[in-house]
Design an enzyme around this catalytic site. Sequence first.
Site, PDB file in Angstrom:
ATOM      1  N   SER A 109       0.904  -1.211  -0.154  1.00 44.12           N
ATOM      2  CA  SER A 109       0.003  -0.024  -0.085  1.00 44.12           C
ATOM      3  C   SER A 109       0.809   1.371  -0.089  1.00 44.12           C
ATOM      4  O   SER A 109       1.765   1.424  -1.051  1.00 44.12           O
ATOM      5  CB  SER A 109      -1.005  -0.117   1.367  1.00 44.12           C
ATOM      6  OG  SER A 109      -1.937   1.016   1.189  1.00 44.12           O
ATOM      7  N   ASP A 117      -8.625  -5.156  -5.599  1.00 46.56           N
ATOM      8  CA  ASP A 117      -8.289  -4.388  -4.512  1.00 46.56           C
ATOM      9  C   ASP A 117      -9.347  -3.155  -4.562  1.00 46.56           C
ATOM     10  O   ASP A 117      -9.433  -2.735  -5.798  1.00 46.56           O
ATOM     11  CB  ASP A 117      -6.912  -3.832  -4.926  1.00 46.56           C
ATOM     12  CG  ASP A 117      -6.434  -2.720  -3.991  1.00 46.56           C
ATOM     13  OD1 ASP A 117      -6.955  -2.622  -2.850  1.00 46.56           O
ATOM     14  OD2 ASP A 117      -4.957  -2.333  -4.114  1.00 46.56           O
ATOM     15  N   HIS A 123      -6.921  -6.297  -0.960  1.00 48.49           N
ATOM     16  CA  HIS A 123      -5.865  -4.934  -0.795  1.00 48.49           C
ATOM     17  C   HIS A 123      -4.792  -5.598  -0.035  1.00 48.49           C
ATOM     18  O   HIS A 123      -3.489  -5.658  -0.292  1.00 48.49           O
ATOM     19  CB  HIS A 123      -6.336  -3.557  -0.335  1.00 48.49           C
ATOM     20  CG  HIS A 123      -5.260  -2.759  -0.171  1.00 48.49           C
ATOM     21  ND1 HIS A 123      -4.857  -2.048  -1.156  1.00 48.49           N
ATOM     22  CD2 HIS A 123      -4.703  -1.922   1.031  1.00 48.49           C
ATOM     23  CE1 HIS A 123      -3.790  -1.386  -0.967  1.00 48.49           C
ATOM     24  NE2 HIS A 123      -3.842  -1.337   0.584  1.00 48.49           N
TER      25      HIS A 123
END
Length: 461
Positions: A272, A366, A400
């Site tokens: 991320s 995601d 994610h």
Amino acid sequence: MWQLTGSLCRASSRGWQRRLPWPSPSRTPAMASPCSLSSAVPSIRLSPAARSLFDEPLAIAVQGLGPRQPITLRASLRDETGELFQACARYQAGHDGELDLARCPALPGGSFCGLEPMGLLWALQPQKPFWRLVKRDVQTPFVLELDVFDGHRDPPGQLLAQAQHERAFLRDGVRRVPVRDGRIRATLFVPPGNGPFPGIIDLCGVGGGLLEYRACLLANYGFAVLALAYYGYEDLPKQMKKLHLEYFEEAVNYMLQHTQVNGLGIGLLGISKGGELCISMASFLKGITAAAVINGSVANVGAVLHYKDITIPPLGLSPERVKISKSGIADVVDALNNPLEGPDRQSFIPLENAECHFLFIVGQDDHNWKSEFFAVEGSKRLQAHGKERPEIVCYPGAGHYIEPPFFPMCAASMHQLVGKPVIWGGEPKAHCEAQIDAWQQIQTFFCKHLMGKPSETSSKL
């Protein structure tokens, strides 16, 4: 899973299941009489028996049941805050009163169904809404509790057997070294042996603090890994309003100069926001050989980024594109602007300046942001400037938070920047399979570019 290396695109099968060496404890005689089976006391067999690493498979079996007896298996685990995670599955014993999760499919009605030897772990779900399983203290294990109940009732029937098992993070011999060197706030994990070892810096995403569990697990495979905090920890800035790459440069130099780290260049691993920072580090800093980016952005997001006389503004966003469900969960996947258009182009990280190899791990479901779009655009930018095409590995059904193997998928939790729970995407089974394969892809990538040799991950997984 789809793997793209330049223009090459191929699908993998579920070969990860075949690679996992599910241990098979000794079995009771198949010809035991019904009388002896009915008088046996049910018990749980585990292999390894008492303790295993969190990213390793655990063989689960139940013996001493009646022929074709229906049972319910329940797994429970509490995190360090005391929050409870649970999963359950319905099974039927064989004619011999044995039940082996590696050979017996779960029946409908539980947390999962089908042949899923590790389903009781990857299907764990929090009892508290919007809660993510995170390991804060890697020096202590998670304790997994397993219960066997008679029948397929809800609430459960009679308790037949119980067992506990420790899921550890720190392999024997791996050293955990707190680092407070200059401005650096980190923890270094050094494998056993004389070294020097290939060095990696591990960065978490938005949330701040110092998370060590991925760095710790990776060090178990022969890497010296620095888990690096960058805000919200000790005397570091409390908020992520602006970031200075000079801080990360200190960490790179620390690793390059460390006696236990080889001099072949540093690897970077981030998820991320941490993955995005890996791209920025590779674009501006010296001494970086390989960068593995898990669902990262190729545009600067969330904070102003500074390096010397260079400033990269954060990518703009449009709050009106955030979708809110009836239950109050936000879907922010469309919130960010396009970094290829208008003034937002200034936020695009100049990764064409990087002199390293890239691996992009992408969850195609995601919902934090458009990770696949970012990876493809990063690849285009690199190739347009005559740079090596990155490896891009895409996983359908993965969300994610692609974690090390057997962490349960986090479907939704609080987002620090959004201020409310957001959906992260993913389908639990596909997400689990992605985590197992991505973990091997990451280690293979670092072995190739930091060691110059193939990975032995598959034999260890």
